[in-house]
Motif scaffolding. Structure first.
Motif, PDB file in Angstrom:
ATOM      1  N   ILE A 168       0.861  -1.186   0.000  1.00 52.64           N
ATOM      2  CA  ILE A 168       0.000   0.000   0.000  1.00 52.64           C
ATOM      3  C   ILE A 168       0.898   1.236   0.000  1.00 52.64           C
ATOM      4  O   ILE A 168       1.620   1.490   0.968  1.00 52.64           O
ATOM      5  N   THR A 169       0.858   1.987  -1.063  1.00 56.04           N
ATOM      6  CA  THR A 169       1.658   3.208  -1.185  1.00 56.04           C
ATOM      7  C   THR A 169       0.768   4.418  -0.930  1.00 56.04           C
ATOM      8  O   THR A 169      -0.465   4.328  -0.949  1.00 56.04           O
ATOM      9  N   PRO A 170       1.362   5.589  -0.712  1.00 58.38           N
ATOM     10  CA  PRO A 170       0.540   6.802  -0.606  1.00 58.38           C
ATOM     11  C   PRO A 170      -0.332   7.022  -1.842  1.00 58.38           C
ATOM     12  O   PRO A 170      -1.469   7.491  -1.719  1.00 58.38           O
ATOM     13  N   GLY A 174      -4.314   7.598  -1.795  1.00 56.45           N
ATOM     14  CA  GLY A 174      -4.856   8.801  -2.414  1.00 56.45           C
ATOM     15  C   GLY A 174      -5.835   8.507  -3.520  1.00 56.45           C
ATOM     16  O   GLY A 174      -6.884   9.165  -3.632  1.00 56.45           O
ATOM     17  N   ARG A 175      -5.514   7.529  -4.361  1.00 57.69           N
ATOM     18  CA  ARG A 175      -6.431   7.155  -5.451  1.00 57.69           C
ATOM     19  C   ARG A 175      -7.775   6.685  -4.903  1.00 57.69           C
ATOM     20  O   ARG A 175      -8.835   7.047  -5.435  1.00 57.69           O
ATOM     21  N   VAL A 176      -7.740   5.877  -3.852  1.00 54.82           N
ATOM     22  CA  VAL A 176      -8.989   5.360  -3.295  1.00 54.82           C
ATOM     23  C   VAL A 176      -9.804   6.475  -2.646  1.00 54.82           C
ATOM     24  O   VAL A 176     -11.014   6.585  -2.858  1.00 54.82           O
ATOM     25  N   GLU A 207       5.028  12.598   6.690  1.00 55.94           N
ATOM     26  CA  GLU A 207       5.550  12.538   5.322  1.00 55.94           C
ATOM     27  C   GLU A 207       4.650  11.692   4.432  1.00 55.94           C
ATOM     28  O   GLU A 207       4.316  12.081   3.304  1.00 55.94           O
ATOM     29  N   ALA A 208       4.241  10.528   4.941  1.00 56.31           N
ATOM     30  CA  ALA A 208       3.348   9.665   4.168  1.00 56.31           C
ATOM     31  C   ALA A 208       1.998  10.346   3.921  1.00 56.31           C
ATOM     32  O   ALA A 208       1.444  10.275   2.822  1.00 56.31           O
ATOM     33  N   ALA A 209       1.471  11.033   4.940  1.00 57.23           N
ATOM     34  CA  ALA A 209       0.176  11.696   4.814  1.00 57.23           C
ATOM     35  C   ALA A 209       0.230  12.823   3.786  1.00 57.23           C
ATOM     36  O   ALA A 209      -0.738  13.043   3.038  1.00 57.23           O
ATOM     37  N   VAL A 216      -4.445  12.583  -3.543  1.00 52.94           N
ATOM     38  CA  VAL A 216      -5.878  12.897  -3.532  1.00 52.94           C
ATOM     39  C   VAL A 216      -6.169  14.095  -4.417  1.00 52.94           C
ATOM     40  O   VAL A 216      -7.057  14.074  -5.279  1.00 52.94           O
ATOM     41  N   LEU A 217      -5.416  15.169  -4.215  1.00 48.94           N
ATOM     42  CA  LEU A 217      -5.695  16.403  -4.947  1.00 48.94           C
ATOM     43  C   LEU A 217      -5.363  16.279  -6.429  1.00 48.94           C
ATOM     44  O   LEU A 217      -5.927  16.993  -7.257  1.00 48.94           O
TER      45      LEU A 217
END
Length: 243
Positions: A168-170, A174-176, A207-209, A216-217
């Motif tokens: 599971i990557t950032p 974000g995509r989900v 950093e991950a967030a 997401v954006l």
């Protein structure tokens, strides 16, 4: 208005979905409001310690007229020893229309996991929702996509375009969160969605967030998603807002 309430646009009818801190988010927002209602359109664990009073009633509007204990929990039935049943979404619409404070709604389930994508019959978001808050935990980054941390990993895989068992990557998170088949599923026309990356406990999580927020954006409809909030909801702490 508190920083947390402002960051999450948590006024009016507010639905919290996803995994990794939905209930914690609702209770933190309720504690920071003068006249919050806490309710659900799905089953919700017993939450009496987090509100002034829980009223079990099939007539929530009558309860609102005389209520003077806040935050107020409203549910139709204690369905199991450890769970209340939620109202139908149209009943929650009526609660939102009748109340002059925030109505905080648990609108899906996640079985205590940190990340998810919705199933076929969820989320159960009322049509008049003002804000939807899709939640995911920063702690899933770097972990394998499996049932240990993820509710419905096969759905996450389908939305993100990866395989069960992959890292599971950032970008995946974000995509989900940004997908109309993921975190934005069921957001009504005219509503705002404010994704929340929770459990940002240390600098590595931060950093991950940030990378999740950037993803997401990049992928979200920006007319619906104006920003992403990074937080540590156990302390009701906004760590950062990414716009």
């Amino acid at each position: 208005m508190s920083e947390l309430t402002a960051a999450l646009d948590a006024e009016g009818l507010v639905c919290v979905v996803g995994a990794g801190g939905k209930k914690t988010t609702m209770y933190a927002l309720a504690a920071e409001s003068d006249r919050a209602v806490v309710t659900a359109t799905v089953r919700i664990p017993i939450f009496d310690p987090h509100v002034a009073r829980v009223e079990v009633t099939e007539d929530p509007l009558a309860t609102l007229v005389t209520a003077d204990d806040w935050p107020l929990g409203l549910v139709p039935e204690r369905e199991f020893e450890d769970r209340y049943r939620g109202y139908e979404p149209d009943t929650v619409d009526e609660i939102g229309a009748a109340h002059d404070g925030p109505v905080l709604v648990k609108a899906d389930g996640a079985r205590m996991r940190d990340f998810k994508a919705p199933g076929a019959n969820e989320p159960r978001i009322p049509e008049q929702a003002d804000t939807v808050i899709p939640v995911a935990s920063a702690h899933v980054v770097g972990e394998p996509l499996s049932e240990e941390l993820v509710h419905r990993p096969e759905r996450v895989a389908a939305v993100a375009g990866i395989e069960v068992g992959d890292e599971i990557t950032p970008e995946v998170v974000g995509r989900v969160l940004a997908s109309p088949d993921g975190g934005l599923r069921g957001v009504p026309p005219g509503a705002t969605a404010i994704p929340l990356v929770n459990k940002v406990d240390d600098e590595g999580d931060l950093e991950a967030a940030r990378e999740i927020a950037d993803a997401v954006l990049e992928h979200a409809d920006r007319s619906i998603v104006p920003r992403v909030v990074l937080a540590r909801m156990v302390d009701a702490e906004v760590r950062e807002i990414v716009e």
